[in-house]
Design an enzyme around this catalytic site. Structure first.
Site, short mmCIF file in Angstrom:
data_model
loop_
_atom_site.label_atom_id
_atom_site.label_comp_id
_atom_site.label_asym_id
_atom_site.label_seq_id
_atom_site.Cartn_x
_atom_site.Cartn_y
_atom_site.Cartn_z
N HIS A 37 11.74 -18.24 1.38
CA HIS A 37 10.73 -17.77 2.33
C HIS A 37 11.24 -17.97 3.75
O HIS A 37 12.25 -18.62 3.97
CB HIS A 37 9.46 -18.63 2.21
N GLU A 119 11.32 -22.92 2.12
CA GLU A 119 11.02 -22.25 3.39
C GLU A 119 12.17 -22.47 4.35
O GLU A 119 12.64 -23.60 4.50
CB GLU A 119 9.74 -22.84 4.02
N HIS A 155 10.62 -14.07 -1.39
CA HIS A 155 9.18 -13.86 -1.50
C HIS A 155 8.87 -12.36 -1.48
O HIS A 155 7.98 -11.89 -2.19
CB HIS A 155 8.49 -14.59 -0.34
N ASP A 165 9.20 -11.72 3.62
CA ASP A 165 10.18 -12.79 3.85
C ASP A 165 11.05 -13.06 2.63
O ASP A 165 10.62 -12.81 1.52
CB ASP A 165 9.44 -14.06 4.32
#
Length: 184
Positions: A37, A119, A155, A165
């Site tokens: 992400h 992330e 994602h 993303d």
């Protein structure tokens, strides 16, 4: 198997910041997917500490107008890699983090159940930092050595109607060249 860097799903090479936003992973589920992400809070700003505050339910709605919109979200990811390459872990990989939402990978719904979320501090509109790739590769290597991961995806690939993303600036070819099982 490289178990020496893992303790109950916690990677020893990360700084740990506990998130309450998780659920026990079902016993019958194995971690077989990594989902990448991007995130920046406030949008397009880095180094604010707000992502960590969001994932730990400590974001102050008065600090920024955008925070008043998201402060009640109860979301998390297993890991965050900052622009400087620091790896922060919020949820044990043995548990389910709330990172993917409505999602599907190769016909399997609800990707949170069988994935680890990472992330990268960033956005869809600019390249990621070299330090992030330098931190991501050892993390992926240790994840693959410890869990039966068969694929790494974005994602955007598991929720294409909702998410964009990590975006087109993410260097998927670099991961492929390093031998990681990228599936797009």
């Amino acid at each position: 198997m490289n178990d020496s860097v893992w303790q109950q799903g916690w990677w020893r090479n990360a700084r740990h910041a506990f998130s309450p936003n998780y659920a026990p992973r079902a016993r019958e589920e194995e971690v077989s997917l990594v989902v990448l992400h991007n995130i920046s809070l406030p949008p397009f700003e880095y180094g604010t500490g707000a992502v960590e505050k969001l994932f730990t339910n400590q974001i102050n709605p008065d600090e920024h107008p955008f925070f008043s919109v998201i402060h009640e979200l109860r979301v998390s990811s297993h890991f965050l890699i900052t622009r400087e390459g620091e790896v922060v872990q919020f949820v044990s990989c043995d548990d389910t983090a709330y990172h993917a939402g409505v999602s599907s990978f190769q016909g399997r719904e609800k990707c949170n159940a069988f994935s680890v979320g990472i992330e990268l501090e960033g956005c869809d509109f600019e390249p990621f930092a070299e330090a992030q790739y330098q931190a991501l590769q050892p993390l992926l290597t240790d994840l693959i050595r410890h869990y039966p991961i068969g694929a790494i995806t974005g994602h955007q690939d598991i929720a294409p109607d909702r998410k964009t993303d990590p975006g087109h600036f993410f260097d998927w070819a670099r991961l492929q060249a390093a031998g990681f099982p990228v599936v797009r």
